[in-house]
Design a protein around this motif. Structure first.
Motif, mmCIF file in Angstrom:
data_model
loop_
_atom_site.group_PDB
_atom_site.id
_atom_site.type_symbol
_atom_site.label_atom_id
_atom_site.label_comp_id
_atom_site.label_asym_id
_atom_site.label_seq_id
_atom_site.Cartn_x
_atom_site.Cartn_y
_atom_site.Cartn_z
ATOM 1 N N GLY A 188 0.805 -1.210 0.000
ATOM 2 C CA GLY A 188 0.000 0.000 0.000
ATOM 3 C C GLY A 188 0.840 1.261 0.000
ATOM 4 O O GLY A 188 0.421 2.298 -0.537
ATOM 5 N N GLY A 189 2.032 1.205 0.594
ATOM 6 C CA GLY A 189 2.938 2.347 0.524
ATOM 7 C C GLY A 189 3.409 2.596 -0.891
ATOM 8 O O GLY A 189 3.505 3.741 -1.345
ATOM 9 N N GLY A 190 3.703 1.507 -1.608
ATOM 10 C CA GLY A 190 4.072 1.659 -3.016
ATOM 11 C C GLY A 190 2.924 2.201 -3.842
ATOM 12 O O GLY A 190 3.119 3.063 -4.718
ATOM 13 N N LEU A 191 1.707 1.719 -3.595
ATOM 14 C CA LEU A 191 0.541 2.212 -4.319
ATOM 15 C C LEU A 191 0.290 3.686 -4.022
ATOM 16 O O LEU A 191 -0.083 4.452 -4.918
ATOM 17 N N ALA A 192 0.496 4.101 -2.785
ATOM 18 C CA ALA A 192 0.324 5.511 -2.432
ATOM 19 C C ALA A 192 1.331 6.379 -3.181
ATOM 20 O O ALA A 192 0.982 7.447 -3.709
ATOM 21 N N ALA A 193 2.573 5.930 -3.232
ATOM 22 C CA ALA A 193 3.602 6.683 -3.951
ATOM 23 C C ALA A 193 3.247 6.811 -5.428
ATOM 24 O O ALA A 193 3.360 7.895 -6.033
ATOM 25 N N VAL A 194 2.804 5.723 -6.029
ATOM 26 C CA VAL A 194 2.450 5.737 -7.453
ATOM 27 C C VAL A 194 1.238 6.629 -7.701
ATOM 28 O O VAL A 194 1.199 7.391 -8.682
ATOM 29 N N ALA A 195 0.237 6.571 -6.823
ATOM 30 C CA ALA A 195 -0.961 7.384 -7.001
ATOM 31 C C ALA A 195 -0.623 8.866 -7.044
ATOM 32 O O ALA A 195 -1.230 9.634 -7.814
ATOM 33 N N LEU A 196 0.345 9.287 -6.259
ATOM 34 C CA LEU A 196 0.749 10.691 -6.276
ATOM 35 C C LEU A 196 1.379 11.074 -7.609
ATOM 36 O O LEU A 196 1.121 12.157 -8.139
ATOM 37 N N HIS A 197 2.204 10.205 -8.146
ATOM 38 C CA HIS A 197 2.796 10.478 -9.462
ATOM 39 C C HIS A 197 1.722 10.523 -10.543
ATOM 40 O O HIS A 197 1.705 11.422 -11.403
ATOM 41 N N GLU A 198 0.822 9.559 -10.515
ATOM 42 C CA GLU A 198 -0.164 9.420 -11.588
ATOM 43 C C GLU A 198 -1.240 10.506 -11.553
ATOM 44 O O GLU A 198 -1.927 10.718 -12.562
ATOM 45 N N THR A 199 -1.405 11.181 -10.439
ATOM 46 C CA THR A 199 -2.435 12.228 -10.341
ATOM 47 C C THR A 199 -1.846 13.635 -10.360
ATOM 48 O O THR A 199 -2.557 14.608 -10.111
ATOM 49 N N LYS A 200 -0.583 13.766 -10.676
ATOM 50 C CA LYS A 200 0.039 15.090 -10.712
ATOM 51 C C LYS A 200 -0.741 16.024 -11.630
ATOM 52 O O LYS A 200 -0.980 15.716 -12.791
ATOM 53 N N GLY A 201 -1.133 17.176 -11.099
ATOM 54 C CA GLY A 201 -1.832 18.165 -11.890
ATOM 55 C C GLY A 201 -3.287 17.859 -12.160
ATOM 56 O O GLY A 201 -3.948 18.615 -12.883
ATOM 57 N N ARG A 202 -3.821 16.785 -11.576
ATOM 58 C CA ARG A 202 -5.194 16.377 -11.866
ATOM 59 C C ARG A 202 -6.112 16.469 -10.656
ATOM 60 O O ARG A 202 -7.298 16.157 -10.766
ATOM 61 N N LEU A 203 -5.589 16.898 -9.523
ATOM 62 C CA LEU A 203 -6.392 16.956 -8.306
ATOM 63 C C LEU A 203 -6.936 18.363 -8.075
ATOM 64 O O LEU A 203 -6.394 19.346 -8.591
ATOM 65 N N ALA A 204 -7.994 18.430 -7.268
ATOM 66 C CA ALA A 204 -8.590 19.732 -6.973
ATOM 67 C C ALA A 204 -7.626 20.634 -6.209
ATOM 68 O O ALA A 204 -7.672 21.860 -6.332
#
Length: 313
Positions: A160-176
């Motif tokens: 889950g730590g790896g998934l959290a790290a990846v989620a941050l990369h994959e959502t760059k510039g796409r969050l509110a």
């Protein structure tokens, strides 16, 4: 450093227990056995305000998120998306229920625990896709949920730590709004096994090499994505702009060096990083507060204080 006394006693008990190793079981059997293990090692859950399950849009239909609301939110509106460990094969909302209740209680933030799709029923990148979708959903819906979209953190343990790290990369510039903080607890970040701790601690409980290979075989199948940053966050090109990070590892964990290396990578990109290695203990100690009281208690206080500072400053 040598093992601390509590960890040494746990390893002695584990080595003498007549249990079948998880990697010798089917995924469903391993999931059930993992839940039974945690019943023996988890602390008693602290009292929180309220718990409820939500169905939110996902890439393959509705996903389940469990919401933990604090007894006293204090009007801050802080929220934490938590992504559980278990090699993307075992673990679920129930296995990490005590962890999330504790996180909610200690931080006075609303915690959302993601029930992402597991392998081998849903192989890579299903867990990544669900993690990304959950972070995007929370960012977009925070205000409607009575939360502050500018006070969101993400946390995860192990896979889950790896998934959290990846989620941050994959959502760059796409969050509110930018995520305020990330907490990676003994994160799994590099399937290649190239760092010294993976070799030096290859036979170490709770995560020997056989267990790691079992996880990877179910999650990645026959063709491991060794060039895909969603499987190996060390392969992303740009780390700038990511939120401040607290990365916690364990001294006797095969994944130790992956966390340390990622902390260095983030720091080199200008990301504020706090790194701590709990030297005398092992992978998974945050779910073992009943038997590993020293490591769990210290880290629990550290996580809560750090997250409160980042969310409410």
């Amino acid at each position: 450093m040598p093992l601390d006394r509590e960890t040494e006693a746990l390893l002695h008990w584990a080595s003498s227990a007549p249990a079948t190793p998880l990697w010798c079981l089917s995924p469903e059997e391993a999931r059930n056995e993992y839940r039974r293990m945690l019943l023996k090692t988890e602390i008693a859950a602290p009292v929180i305000g309220e718990m409820s399950d939500l169905a939110v849009p996902g890439p393959d239909g509705p996903m389940r998120l469990r919401r933990y609301s604090p007894a006293k939110a204090g009007g801050t509106g802080g929220a934490i998306l938590f992504i559980h460990g278990g090699g993307c094969v075992i673990g679920d909302i129930e296995s990490h229920d005590v962890f999330c209740r504790t996180l909610c209680h200690d931080t006075a933030a609303t915690v959302f625990s993601l029930d992402y799709r597991l392998a081998p029923e849903h192989q890579f990148p299903a867990a990544v896709e669900d993690s990304v979708a959950a972070l995007e959903w929370l960012s977009q819906e925070a205000t409607a949920l009575g939360l502050d979209q500018e006070r969101i953190a993400i946390a995860g343990d192990s896979a889950g730590g790896g998934l959290a790290a990846v989620a941050l990369h994959e959502t760059k510039g796409r969050l509110a709004a930018p995520v305020r903080a990330q907490v990676l607890i003994y994160p799994a970040l590099d399937l290649r096994g190239r760092l010294p701790s993976r070799k030096d601690l290859a036979d170490h409980f709770l995560l020997p090499q056989d267990m790691i290979q079992w996880f990877f075989g179910h999650y990645f199948g026959l063709a491991w994505p060794i060039a895909d940053p969603r499987a190996i966050p060390a392969l992303y090109d740009d780390y700038t702009g990511l939120p401040p990070a607290l990365i916690v590892t364990a001294g006797h964990d095969p994944l130790r060096d992956e966390g340390a290396e990622y902390a260095d990578t983030l720091a080199a990109a200008g990301v504020p990083v706090d790194y701590e290695c709990c030297e005398g203990t092992i992978h998974g100690f945050m779910n073992m507060g009943r038997v590993l009281r020293k490591a769990h208690g210290h880290t629990r206080r550290r996580l809560a204080a750090w997250l409160r500072a980042k969310l409410y400053e």
